[in-house]
Every structure is written in C-alpha cells, then in structure tokens.
Design a protein around this motif. Structure first.
Motif, PDB file in Angstrom:
ATOM      1  N   GLY A   1      59.416  56.297  47.617  1.00 34.24           N
ATOM      2  CA  GLY A   1      60.852  56.171  47.512  1.00 34.24           C
ATOM      3  C   GLY A   1      61.310  54.805  47.046  1.00 34.24           C
ATOM      4  O   GLY A   1      62.363  54.326  47.455  1.00 34.24           O
ATOM      5  N   GLY A   2      60.522  54.163  46.209  1.00 35.81           N
ATOM      6  CA  GLY A   2      60.890  52.847  45.700  1.00 35.81           C
ATOM      7  C   GLY A   2      60.380  51.685  46.513  1.00 35.81           C
ATOM      8  O   GLY A   2      60.554  50.530  46.110  1.00 35.81           O
ATOM      9  N   ASP A   3      59.769  51.955  47.670  1.00 36.06           N
ATOM     10  CA  ASP A   3      59.101  50.903  48.434  1.00 36.06           C
ATOM     11  C   ASP A   3      57.676  50.794  47.898  1.00 36.06           C
ATOM     12  O   ASP A   3      56.888  51.737  48.019  1.00 36.06           O
ATOM     13  CB  ASP A   3      59.083  51.239  49.925  1.00 36.06           C
ATOM     14  CG  ASP A   3      60.456  51.071  50.560  1.00 36.06           C
ATOM     15  OD1 ASP A   3      61.320  50.416  49.954  1.00 36.06           O
ATOM     16  OD2 ASP A   3      60.661  51.597  51.663  1.00 36.06           O
ATOM     17  N   ILE A   4      57.336  49.648  47.324  1.00 34.16           N
ATOM     18  CA  ILE A   4      56.136  49.517  46.510  1.00 34.16           C
ATOM     19  C   ILE A   4      55.151  48.547  47.146  1.00 34.16           C
ATOM     20  O   ILE A   4      55.505  47.414  47.493  1.00 34.16           O
ATOM     21  CB  ILE A   4      56.506  49.027  45.093  1.00 34.16           C
ATOM     22  CG1 ILE A   4      57.385  50.077  44.411  1.00 34.16           C
ATOM     23  CG2 ILE A   4      55.266  48.733  44.269  1.00 34.16           C
ATOM     24  CD1 ILE A   4      58.051  49.583  43.143  1.00 34.16           C
ATOM     25  N   ALA A   5      53.904  49.002  47.285  1.00 34.01           N
ATOM     26  CA  ALA A   5      52.814  48.162  47.786  1.00 34.01           C
ATOM     27  C   ALA A   5      51.693  48.149  46.759  1.00 34.01           C
ATOM     28  O   ALA A   5      51.416  49.169  46.116  1.00 34.01           O
ATOM     29  CB  ALA A   5      52.302  48.691  49.126  1.00 34.01           C
ATOM     30  N   THR A   6      51.034  47.005  46.617  1.00 35.44           N
ATOM     31  CA  THR A   6      49.900  46.892  45.710  1.00 35.44           C
ATOM     32  C   THR A   6      48.707  46.316  46.457  1.00 35.44           C
ATOM     33  O   THR A   6      48.853  45.671  47.497  1.00 35.44           O
ATOM     34  CB  THR A   6      50.228  45.984  44.506  1.00 35.44           C
ATOM     35  OG1 THR A   6      50.365  44.631  44.963  1.00 35.44           O
ATOM     36  CG2 THR A   6      51.514  46.418  43.816  1.00 35.44           C
ATOM     37  N   ALA A   7      47.529  46.560  45.905  1.00 38.23           N
ATOM     38  CA  ALA A   7      46.298  45.994  46.464  1.00 38.23           C
ATOM     39  C   ALA A   7      45.258  45.944  45.355  1.00 38.23           C
ATOM     40  O   ALA A   7      45.295  46.734  44.412  1.00 38.23           O
ATOM     41  CB  ALA A   7      45.792  46.816  47.644  1.00 38.23           C
ATOM     42  N   GLY A   8      44.323  45.023  45.506  1.00 39.40           N
ATOM     43  CA  GLY A   8      43.272  44.900  44.511  1.00 39.40           C
ATOM     44  C   GLY A   8      43.749  44.203  43.247  1.00 39.40           C
ATOM     45  O   GLY A   8      44.888  43.737  43.166  1.00 39.40           O
ATOM     46  N   PRO A   9      42.876  44.120  42.244  1.00 46.81           N
ATOM     47  CA  PRO A   9      43.223  43.401  41.014  1.00 46.81           C
ATOM     48  C   PRO A   9      44.309  44.120  40.226  1.00 46.81           C
ATOM     49  O   PRO A   9      44.223  45.324  39.980  1.00 46.81           O
ATOM     50  CB  PRO A   9      41.897  43.356  40.243  1.00 46.81           C
ATOM     51  CG  PRO A   9      41.105  44.520  40.783  1.00 46.81           C
ATOM     52  CD  PRO A   9      41.489  44.646  42.217  1.00 46.81           C
ATOM     53  N   ALA A  10      45.319  43.386  39.828  1.00 47.92           N
ATOM     54  CA  ALA A  10      46.410  43.957  39.040  1.00 47.92           C
ATOM     55  C   ALA A  10      46.018  44.015  37.568  1.00 47.92           C
ATOM     56  O   ALA A  10      45.104  43.313  37.122  1.00 47.92           O
ATOM     57  CB  ALA A  10      47.663  43.111  39.211  1.00 47.92           C
ATOM     58  N   PRO A  11      46.679  44.843  36.785  1.00 50.15           N
ATOM     59  CA  PRO A  11      46.482  44.795  35.327  1.00 50.15           C
ATOM     60  C   PRO A  11      46.793  43.403  34.791  1.00 50.15           C
ATOM     61  O   PRO A  11      47.517  42.622  35.433  1.00 50.15           O
ATOM     62  CB  PRO A  11      47.493  45.834  34.806  1.00 50.15           C
ATOM     63  CG  PRO A  11      47.812  46.704  35.974  1.00 50.15           C
ATOM     64  CD  PRO A  11      47.677  45.840  37.195  1.00 50.15           C
ATOM     65  N   ALA A  12      46.290  43.095  33.637  1.00 50.85           N
ATOM     66  CA  ALA A  12      46.471  41.759  33.076  1.00 50.85           C
ATOM     67  C   ALA A  12      47.938  41.372  32.955  1.00 50.85           C
ATOM     68  O   ALA A  12      48.311  40.212  33.160  1.00 50.85           O
ATOM     69  CB  ALA A  12      45.788  41.687  31.707  1.00 50.85           C
ATOM     70  N   GLU A  13      48.779  42.336  32.628  1.00 47.58           N
ATOM     71  CA  GLU A  13      50.204  42.065  32.468  1.00 47.58           C
ATOM     72  C   GLU A  13      50.979  42.266  33.759  1.00 47.58           C
ATOM     73  O   GLU A  13      52.207  42.143  33.790  1.00 47.58           O
ATOM     74  CB  GLU A  13      50.789  42.975  31.380  1.00 47.58           C
ATOM     75  CG  GLU A  13      50.837  44.457  31.741  1.00 47.58           C
ATOM     76  CD  GLU A  13      49.513  45.186  31.572  1.00 47.58           C
ATOM     77  OE1 GLU A  13      49.520  46.435  31.688  1.00 47.58           O
ATOM     78  OE2 GLU A  13      48.480  44.523  31.326  1.00 47.58           O
ATOM     79  N   GLY A  14      50.299  42.540  34.858  1.00 50.71           N
ATOM     80  CA  GLY A  14      50.951  42.820  36.133  1.00 50.71           C
ATOM     81  C   GLY A  14      51.397  44.270  36.215  1.00 50.71           C
ATOM     82  O   GLY A  14      51.281  45.041  35.264  1.00 50.71           O
TER      83      GLY A  14
END
Length: 345
Positions: free
Chosen positions: A189-202
């Motif tokens: 629902g628009g709440d965003i979590a990330t983990a691990g290596p991101a793409p080069a451009e984020g």
C-alpha cells in the motif's frame, strides 16, 4: 501480474485490502520472493486484522475490560512496535484509536464503505464529530511479554493500521533478502521496504498522493538505495458517513480524522516502520511544526498541502519542473533505538 523491468523483475497483486508490489534484482527469485511475502501477509493478518473475528487483536478487543487474553508472539511484537511509535511521537500515533475509527464508520474493509461525493472538499476544514473519547490511550495497554497476554480497559479498541503494514513490509523484505540472496523491494500500500544490494540507479519510486496511481500522476520520481520510504495521506482512503467525509488518519487528541495543513507526507528513513511512524505523526501534527520536527530528526521528507504546494525537508531533492531522471534520496542507514527516529548514520 508479472513483468520484467530490465534487470529488475516485478510482481503485483492485491491482498489485505491493499496493493502489493515485489521487485527483485534476480528474476529467477521472483516466484520464491512472492511466496514469502504472501506467507508473511497471511500470518500478519491472522494476528493483527481488526476485520477478522478470529484474529488475536479482535479477541483482545472483544474482551476489553475483562481478563488478559493469550495471544500469539507475533501480536506481542506488533504491539511493541505500536507502543514504541506512540512513545516516540508523544501519543500522536496511538494504537488505541480503534473505537474512534469505528465511530467514524471504518468498521469494515474501507473498499466496502460509501465513497465521498465527487465534489467533496479534499481538505477537512473542521474535525467531524464522531463522539469517540480515548479514556486512557496507549499507556492503558497491559502487555505481558512473559505470559504473552494482552489486556485493554473497557472502551478501548486496538487498531494497528498506523504501524503494522510498514512493519510487515520490513519483515517481508528481510526474509526475502535472507532466502533469495539478491536485492529486494516490497511495497504494501505504498509503504516501501528494501533489503540487499540495490540496482545501480537505485530503486525508482514515484511519490504521489495515491500509491495506486500511475507514473503520470502528479508527484515526484525519486530513487532510494536502501532503507524504507512511507507515504501517509488523507486524500485517498476516504468515505462518507452521513453528510461528513471521513479519512483514516485519526488525531488521538480529538478522536476524529486529523485536520491540518498537509494532505500527504512522504518520509525516507532507515526502515519502513520508522518512515511510517514519522509520516503519520506529521499528518496528525498538521502544521508547519511538523516540518521542523522532521528536519530536527534528520529525516528527508516531502510534504504536500491541500492546494498542492510542496515543501521538501532535509536531503529530499526539490522537484524538477521538467521530467528527468530520478533524484536520489539518502535515508539514515542506522536503525534508531527507542529514544529517537533516524539515529545518525
């Protein structure tokens, strides 16, 4: 629905009354990542949903004023997150607003509620009267971590809508990273979590009032390389109760939908949970002091007022007048302790 976005692969579906988006940097891991998120949402729903009679939180609410109710460890964890949110925001984000939400008409899945009229004023000029009083607020919750029981006083109803979704996104992203061994993003629902290596451009994200809107909707495209991002808004989840238009962001001080300067607040932080705590509290505070508070915490933020005016705080990039590449947002990278949001990197 699944689609490939260059080196990033995406899956989108609906669950628990909201949209779910999963993105991975290794296409071979998409099916497993989706399965992990689906399993995580199922256990969160069974513990924390106010709309399921068999959930742990529904049983606690049904016995308000009575005995302590044994609950699953997951609800204990979810309530600890909610109580931390209340402590950090001086009660502006309060898990005991369930009674106020029900009095405002939010007593079932919001998609089943009557939509507001097309000409409804997008800004609540004054707080609708819902006649809901919080007798003791979040400090009245009795949480026994050893016995794994919860008790609330009579007249109190728990609702974890202000924290559980973002917390679930963080949990799901962590499990995806551990299992899939690649860069991952999960949006609930628009709440965003990330983990691990991101793409080069984020991770590119279009920030707007409504997370369901497409990339052409008014807003701003930014990129994050780690941490979380949350957007809270009074402009989207709205319904009609009698002649009044309601929304789901409750001001605990009044027991009514929050009335304030901002319609939408987006915040980047070390994790999605902290970003959501800050964005929700900023809407409840509802004045220029909210931006000062976010700046003092060192949290990049974007605040939109009811006329569409935008205020960027901290390291949040100013919107460009013409379309261009995503601007990077640098969240704080160290998880905050119980004393503050956005501890120094």
């Amino acid at each position: 629905m699944e689609q490939a976005l260059g080196p990033i692969t995406t899956a989108c579906w609906e669950a628990l009354g909201t949209s779910v988006v999963v993105r991975v940097t290794d296409p071979a891991q998409l099916a497993q990542a989706r399965a992990l998120v689906e399993a995580e949402l199922a256990v969160i729903d069974s513990a924390c949903s106010r709309f399921r009679e068999d959930s742990d939180i529904a049983r606690v609410n049904a016995h308000a004023g009575g005995r302590a109710i044994p609950v699953a460890p997951l609800l204990i964890e979810a309530l600890e997150v909610a109580l931390r949110a209340a402590e950090l925001t001086d009660g502006d984000v309060d898990p005991t607003v369930g009674a106020a939400l029900m009095r405002a008409g939010y007593d079932r899945d919001w998609r089943l509620l009557d939509p507001p009229p097309p000409d409804a004023d997008p800004a609540l000029r004054s707080a609708p009267v819902v006649h809901a009083r919080l007798r003791s607020g979040w400090r009245a919750i009795r949480l026994d971590r050893v016995r794994r029981t919860v008790r609330v006083p009579s007249g109190i109803a728990l609702d974890l809508g202000a924290s559980a979704k973002a917390w679930a996104a963080d949990r799901a992203a962590g499990r995806m990273r551990e299992t899939c061994q690649c860069g991952v993003l999960v949006s609930l629902g628009g709440d965003i979590a990330t983990a691990g290596p991101a793409p080069a451009e984020g991770w590119g994200i279009h920030v707007t009032d409504d997370h369901r809107a497409g990339p052409d909707a008014p807003g701003q495209t930014i990129a994050i390389s780690s941490g979380g991002l949350a957007t809270s808004s009074t402009a989207t989840r709205r319904w009609r109760k009698g002649a009044a238009t309601m929304h789901h962001i409750i001001d605990p001080a009044t027991g009514a939908p929050a009335v304030g300067l901002w319609r939408t607040v987006s915040v980047a932080a070390a994790n999605c949970t902290d970003a959501n705590i800050a964005s929700t509290a900023a809407l409840v505070r509802g004045d220029s002091d909210a931006a000062v508070w976010l700046a003092c915490l060192g949290l990049p933020a974007r605040l939109v007022d009811h006329s569409g005016g935008v205020l960027c705080v901290g390291e949040w990039p100013a919107a460009k007048p013409l379309a261009g590449p995503a601007e990077p947002v640098a969240p704080r990278h160290t998880a905050p302790d119980r004393a503050e949001l956005g501890a120094a990197a």
